[in-house]
Design a protein around this motif. Structure first.
Motif, PDB file in Angstrom:
ATOM      1  N   ALA A 166       1.278  46.885 -24.155  1.00 17.57           N
ATOM      2  CA  ALA A 166       1.418  45.815 -22.808  1.00 17.57           C
ATOM      3  C   ALA A 166       1.726  44.210 -23.299  1.00 17.57           C
ATOM      4  CB  ALA A 166       0.233  46.077 -22.282  1.00 17.57           C
ATOM      5  N   ASN A 167       3.153  43.939 -22.874  1.00 19.92           N
ATOM      6  CA  ASN A 167       3.843  43.116 -23.128  1.00 19.92           C
ATOM      7  C   ASN A 167       4.753  43.069 -21.745  1.00 19.92           C
ATOM      8  OD1 ASN A 167       3.660  40.331 -23.827  1.00 19.92           O
ATOM      9  ND2 ASN A 167       2.843  41.131 -26.139  1.00 19.92           N
ATOM     10  N   GLU A 168       5.131  41.062 -21.634  1.00 14.52           N
ATOM     11  CA  GLU A 168       6.448  40.629 -20.811  1.00 14.52           C
ATOM     12  C   GLU A 168       6.967  40.430 -22.127  1.00 14.52           C
ATOM     13  OE1 GLU A 168       6.771  42.662 -18.242  1.00 14.52           O
ATOM     14  OE2 GLU A 168       5.301  43.840 -17.992  1.00 14.52           O
ATOM     15  N   ALA A 169       8.226  39.351 -21.841  1.00 13.26           N
ATOM     16  CA  ALA A 169       8.951  38.715 -21.980  1.00 13.26           C
ATOM     17  C   ALA A 169       8.683  37.735 -22.097  1.00 13.26           C
ATOM     18  CB  ALA A 169      10.523  38.571 -21.358  1.00 13.26           C
ATOM     19  N   PRO A 170       8.662  36.821 -23.680  1.00 11.24           N
ATOM     20  CA  PRO A 170       7.663  35.481 -22.862  1.00 11.24           C
ATOM     21  C   PRO A 170       8.678  34.184 -22.138  1.00 11.24           C
ATOM     22  CG  PRO A 170       8.885  35.567 -25.506  1.00 11.24           C
ATOM     23  CD  PRO A 170       9.327  36.550 -24.288  1.00 11.24           C
ATOM     24  N   ASN A 171       7.395  33.686 -21.212  1.00 11.31           N
ATOM     25  CA  ASN A 171       7.436  32.682 -20.075  1.00 11.31           C
ATOM     26  C   ASN A 171       8.754  32.260 -20.489  1.00 11.31           C
ATOM     27  OD1 ASN A 171       5.367  34.315 -18.646  1.00 11.31           O
ATOM     28  ND2 ASN A 171       3.590  32.297 -20.035  1.00 11.31           N
ATOM     29  N   PRO A 172       9.643  31.939 -19.640  1.00  9.03           N
ATOM     30  CA  PRO A 172      10.737  31.083 -19.673  1.00  9.03           C
ATOM     31  C   PRO A 172       9.905  29.366 -19.548  1.00  9.03           C
ATOM     32  CG  PRO A 172      11.107  31.861 -17.509  1.00  9.03           C
ATOM     33  CD  PRO A 172       9.402  32.784 -17.944  1.00  9.03           C
ATOM     34  N   VAL A 173      11.236  28.594 -19.380  1.00  8.17           N
ATOM     35  CA  VAL A 173      11.052  27.262 -18.959  1.00  8.17           C
ATOM     36  C   VAL A 173      11.095  26.815 -17.478  1.00  8.17           C
ATOM     37  CG1 VAL A 173      11.435  24.915 -19.260  1.00  8.17           C
ATOM     38  CG2 VAL A 173      10.685  26.022 -21.774  1.00  8.17           C
ATOM     39  N   LYS A 174      10.503  26.119 -16.603  1.00  7.17           N
ATOM     40  CA  LYS A 174      10.273  26.428 -15.363  1.00  7.17           C
ATOM     41  C   LYS A 174      10.345  24.641 -15.013  1.00  7.17           C
ATOM     42  CE  LYS A 174       9.153  30.212 -14.679  1.00  7.17           C
ATOM     43  NZ  LYS A 174       7.848  30.597 -13.820  1.00  7.17           N
ATOM     44  N   VAL A 175      12.002  24.366 -14.022  1.00  7.16           N
ATOM     45  CA  VAL A 175      12.377  23.142 -13.724  1.00  7.16           C
ATOM     46  C   VAL A 175      10.929  22.473 -12.619  1.00  7.16           C
ATOM     47  CG1 VAL A 175      13.902  21.578 -13.099  1.00  7.16           C
ATOM     48  CG2 VAL A 175      14.838  23.963 -14.373  1.00  7.16           C
ATOM     49  N   THR A 176       9.935  21.487 -13.266  1.00 12.89           N
ATOM     50  CA  THR A 176       8.859  21.319 -11.794  1.00 12.89           C
ATOM     51  C   THR A 176       9.992  21.065 -10.358  1.00 12.89           C
ATOM     52  OG1 THR A 176       8.583  20.199 -13.889  1.00 12.89           O
ATOM     53  CG2 THR A 176       7.127  19.799 -11.796  1.00 12.89           C
ATOM     54  N   VAL A 177      10.950  20.881 -10.611  1.00 14.19           N
ATOM     55  CA  VAL A 177      11.360  20.337  -9.021  1.00 14.19           C
ATOM     56  C   VAL A 177      11.399  21.426  -8.142  1.00 14.19           C
ATOM     57  CG1 VAL A 177      12.352  17.814  -8.930  1.00 14.19           C
ATOM     58  CG2 VAL A 177      13.696  19.659  -9.777  1.00 14.19           C
ATOM     59  N   GLU A 178      11.695  22.742  -9.150  1.00 12.38           N
ATOM     60  CA  GLU A 178      11.901  24.296  -8.586  1.00 12.38           C
ATOM     61  C   GLU A 178      11.234  24.478  -7.933  1.00 12.38           C
ATOM     62  OE1 GLU A 178      15.122  25.408 -11.371  1.00 12.38           O
ATOM     63  OE2 GLU A 178      16.613  24.218 -10.328  1.00 12.38           O
ATOM     64  N   GLU A 179      10.023  24.750  -9.230  1.00 11.31           N
ATOM     65  CA  GLU A 179       8.564  25.437  -9.544  1.00 11.31           C
ATOM     66  C   GLU A 179       7.833  24.724  -9.981  1.00 11.31           C
ATOM     67  OE1 GLU A 179       7.382  30.522 -10.607  1.00 11.31           O
ATOM     68  OE2 GLU A 179       9.477  29.809 -11.008  1.00 11.31           O
ATOM     69  N   PRO A 180       7.048  23.833  -8.740  1.00  9.78           N
ATOM     70  CA  PRO A 180       6.318  23.013  -9.817  1.00  9.78           C
ATOM     71  C   PRO A 180       4.657  23.429 -10.756  1.00  9.78           C
ATOM     72  CG  PRO A 180       6.173  22.782  -7.209  1.00  9.78           C
ATOM     73  CD  PRO A 180       7.207  23.679  -7.747  1.00  9.78           C
ATOM     74  N   VAL A 181       4.369  24.850  -9.383  1.00  8.04           N
ATOM     75  CA  VAL A 181       2.842  25.502  -9.813  1.00  8.04           C
ATOM     76  C   VAL A 181       2.928  26.813 -10.403  1.00  8.04           C
ATOM     77  CG1 VAL A 181       0.697  26.554  -8.136  1.00  8.04           C
ATOM     78  CG2 VAL A 181       2.666  24.466  -7.138  1.00  8.04           C
ATOM     79  N   SER A 182       2.513  26.704 -11.378  1.00  8.25           N
ATOM     80  CA  SER A 182       1.908  27.391 -12.088  1.00  8.25           C
ATOM     81  C   SER A 182       0.857  28.140 -12.791  1.00  8.25           C
ATOM     82  CB  SER A 182       2.203  27.213 -13.548  1.00  8.25           C
ATOM     83  OG  SER A 182       1.687  28.089 -14.379  1.00  8.25           O
ATOM     84  N   THR A 183       0.467  29.936 -11.614  1.00  2.44           N
ATOM     85  CA  THR A 183      -1.260  30.222 -11.599  1.00  2.44           C
ATOM     86  C   THR A 183      -0.874  31.481 -12.262  1.00  2.44           C
ATOM     87  OG1 THR A 183      -0.137  29.653  -9.380  1.00  2.44           O
ATOM     88  CG2 THR A 183      -2.245  31.551  -9.742  1.00  2.44           C
ATOM     89  N   PHE A 184      -1.976  31.657 -13.021  1.00  8.25           N
ATOM     90  CA  PHE A 184      -2.569  33.098 -13.850  1.00  8.25           C
ATOM     91  C   PHE A 184      -3.783  32.604 -14.038  1.00  8.25           C
ATOM     92  CE2 PHE A 184      -2.581  29.167 -16.564  1.00  8.25           C
ATOM     93  CZ  PHE A 184      -3.414  29.372 -17.394  1.00  8.25           C
ATOM     94  N   SER A 185      -4.564  34.334 -14.172  1.00  8.51           N
ATOM     95  CA  SER A 185      -6.072  34.973 -14.324  1.00  8.51           C
ATOM     96  C   SER A 185      -5.922  34.579 -16.081  1.00  8.51           C
ATOM     97  CB  SER A 185      -5.838  36.426 -14.273  1.00  8.51           C
ATOM     98  OG  SER A 185      -7.408  36.975 -14.555  1.00  8.51           O
ATOM     99  N   ILE A 186      -7.320  34.604 -15.730  1.00  9.56           N
ATOM    100  CA  ILE A 186      -7.945  33.710 -17.380  1.00  9.56           C
ATOM    101  C   ILE A 186      -8.021  34.965 -17.756  1.00  9.56           C
ATOM    102  CG2 ILE A 186      -9.610  32.370 -16.884  1.00  9.56           C
ATOM    103  CD1 ILE A 186     -11.717  34.001 -17.624  1.00  9.56           C
TER     104      ILE A 186
END
Length: 702
Positions: free
Chosen positions: A243-263
């Protein structure tokens, strides 16, 4: 009525012409038999002048006949009968009771086909040679070596389809084989009676199979073809799923400033990585989940001091692999309650006993692992065992943990065989757990499997729905994986994540002790449920960011405030680590160009000097409403001590294994150096082991 002697004469005239090659081969076989058997008596049976079997009975009958019949007419008639019998003995191959490979008559040579079958010389169109040259006696011959491919994993007899043949070989090995000379063959060592097919190394078939005689079970004793010397048996195909997904990409802060995940407090990925590297190969990239590698290790983070069951520790440091970016290191440390304060535990062992578990690193290791766990339970705790293969069954009803001999005896009764009825096993385990649960008690199901579910529910989504329906009752499900080759990591992850439990992988007894002894309390007794992390980055300070790992734990922004959305739990004494790589505004490491029509971001007075804002949500055990914790992330916050540096080294190691493009020229040597700096006390040697794995991976990657 024809004269029997005339019939015999006619039959002798019709004998085929001798063949010199066949004659020489039979002579060599006869001499080898003579040297191996006739020159000595390996077994202390009394010698006799009578031949064994049917040949001996006919000989005795002829002798009695000549003793009792004295008239000319009687002798003439009986002599004709004897002549016919002799002709039958000479020309009827495979007559019961005769060993045609010895004495003055040789048997047709058994020809070994390339497909493992046999056929006699007569079937091949060759005739036996009755005239032997004495010159051929000087030649020597050795029996051909029949090589049977050795396998490490034994399969049950009923599954392998060759159980009758193996049993026949064992029976022949236990009884003396009597040759035509009346001397017994040397006794072979008795074959062990086991439930799984034994491992055979260079085992030759019985002598009568090599000589062309008819064995008692021809399908079992058929000679095997001899493979070429340079041939290598192909490896068994692997059917692993991760079970895996592609590595998280770089996000541009002005476009998507919030990151949310479960521990995520699972550790299975690190153990799979270790097992692969120790086996001499790099792990599959999809098997590497960086957050599980980082969270595998115990850390000495500061514990909670206030009202919350865990503490949050944030550190900002320079990124080891990029001097123009920074690492935001978020660490949570759970409290460890006193052992006497924990409630009584009802534990159901759900054991996969299917045929795929028939391997040393699966069911036998599983039993040894559970033996280590039993002393950690208290006398008032209860244990039940459910095993499943083609069907499920209750191996041990609820039993006090203090009755260890009863529990161990039930474990010993479990053997591998059959298909994998995972759904039936899960249903029965949950039913047993519900019956065991009393007021104020904790019930857990611990599934031990290789994840190879092939009967019942096979789709991870269907399994997820089934487990999600059961977790609300308070009975959580944890999963322990065993073995490689058909490890279904995707199914195990779906079960554990939706069962509010943990997923681990056990490949050694040392790992079993770590998971089932050292971390038992944390695995079975959560102190905070549905723990969610949300970071809002300040676009005035941070141009870009990326979360390292947690690809399979990503949540939507709106899920953070939705208490109906499930998330991971923190167990007693557990620590959780997450790392962000952030790129400051104006840094040469910025990867994305600004938008032509984008708006400039004005600095906020409220967030001046802050890289971001950390929010945490969690639920107290048994509660339905979450609580919120908020912490600003200031530039230069915290001190990068040994714990922070080592976790950063492991994060870099995981990215190297996944082939990350973000590490630039930073490689294994740099990861080893950073991990060595952060090794610290390392009481149990886990960090030293990780450094050795890095060194091995560096060599394997060249």
């Amino acid at each position: 009525m024809t004269d029997p002697l005339d019939d015999l004469k006619t039959a002798l005239k019709g004998a085929p012409a001798p063949d010199s090659a066949s004659k020489a081969a039979h002579l060599r076989a006869a001499m080898a038999e003579f040297d191996g058997v006739a020159q000595g008596n390996a077994d202390a049976l009394r010698q006799t002048s009578e031949a064994p079997g049917l040949a001996g009975r006919i000989g005795r009958g002829i002798s009695d006949m000549f003793d009792k019949l004295t008239s000319k007419a009687g002798l003439t008639a009986t002599s004709g009968i004897v002549a016919v019998a002799v002709a039958a003995v000479v020309f009827v191959p495979g007559l019961p009771g005769f060993d045609q490979g010895t004495g003055g008559v040789t048997a047709p040579e058994a020809e070994v086909s390339e497909f493992g079958g046999t056929r006699s010389a007569a079937q091949a169109g060759e005739a036996p040679d009755l005239n032997m040259s004495k010159a051929a006696h000087a030649e020597s011959v050795s029996e051909p070596e029949v090589i049977v491919a050795e396998t490490e994993d034994a399969a049950p007899v009923e599954e392998a389809g060759g159980g009758e043949g193996l049993a026949a070989i064992a029976d022949l090995a236990e009884a003396p084989a009597v040759t035509g000379r009346g001397r017994p063959e040397p006794l072979a060592a008795p074959a062990p009676r086991v439930s799984a097919a034994p491992k055979l190394r260079n085992q030759a078939p019985p002598r009568d199979a090599l000589r062309g005689g008819a064995p008692s079970n021809t399908s079992a004793l058929r000679p095997l073809p001899v493979p070429p010397a340079d041939s290598i048996a192909p490896a068994a195909p692997e059917t692993e799923a991760f079970a895996n997904e592609a590595p998280n990409p770089v996000k541009v802060t002005v476009e998507e400033p919030v990151s949310t995940f479960s521990i995520d407090v699972d550790t299975a990925s690190y153990t799979v990585v270790r097992q692969s590297i120790m086996s001499g190969r790099l792990p599959p990239k999809e098997a590497v989940r960086v957050e599980e590698m980082v969270n595998y290790f115990p850390y000495d983070y500061a514990g909670p001091e206030g009202e919350h069951p865990f503490a949050q520790n944030v550190t900002v440091m320079q990124t080891p692999w990029n001097a123009d970016t920074q690492l935001v290191h978020v660490a949570l440390q759970g409290e460890m309650p006193a052992l006497e304060d924990r409630p009584p535990l009802n534990l159901v062992f759900l054991i996969d006993s299917s045929g795929s578990m028939n391997s040393r690193d699966k069911l036998p290791l599983l039993k040894q692992s559970l033996r280590l766990m039993l002393p950690e339970l208290r006398p008032e705790d209860q244990v039940a065992i459910v095993a499943y293969a083609g069907s499920s069954g209750l191996i041990l009803p609820p039993t006090a943990a203090g009755e260890r001999s009863t529990i161990l005896a039930a474990l010993d009764r479990i053997s591998a065989g059959g298909s994998t009825a995972g759904q039936a096993g899960l249903q029965q385990a949950y039913a047993v757990a519900e019956e065991m649960t009393g007021e104020g008690e904790v019930s857990r199901v611990l599934l031990a499997t290789d994840g190879d579910f092939n009967v019942g529910l096979q789709d991870p989504d269907a399994l997820k729905e089934f487990i999600a329906e059961k977790r609300d009752s308070g009975t959580y499900l944890s999963v322990l994986g065993f073995g490689r080759g058909n490890l279904d990591d995707a199914t195990m992850q779906a079960l554990a994540q939706n069962g509010n439990g943990q997923a681990g992988y056990i490949d050694t007894l040392s790992e079993a002790r770590k998971v089932l002894v050292d971390q038992l309390t944390g695995a079975l007794f959560p102190i905070a449920g549905d723990v969610k992390v949300q970071v809002e980055f300040n676009p005035a300070e941070v141009a870009e960011y990326r979360l390292i790992g947690y690809e399979t734990r990503a949540l939507k922004r709106e899920d953070f405030n939705n208490d109906k959305v499930d998330a991971g739990d923190i167990g007693a004494g557990h620590s959780v680590t997450a790392l962000y790589e952030v790129t400051p505004v104006g840094s040469p490491a910025i990867l994305n160009d600004p938008l032509r029509y984008g708006q400039a971001v004005a600095a906020s007075e409220a967030g001046a000097g802050e890289l971001g804002f950390l929010r945490l949500r969690y639920k107290e055990p048994g509660e339905e409403t979450s609580q919120l914790i908020e912490t600003p992330i200031a530039s230069g916050l915290g001190t990068p001590d040994t714990e922070v540096r080592f976790s950063a080294a492991i994060a870099g190691f995981g990215q190297l294994l996944r082939g990350s493009d973000y590490l630039r020229d930073w490689g294994y040597a740099e990861a080893i150096a950073l991990a060595t700096e952060g090794r610290g006390a390392d009481a149990f040697g886990y960090r030293a082991e990780a450094i050795q794995l890095m060194r091995l991976a560096e060599a394997l990657a060249k």
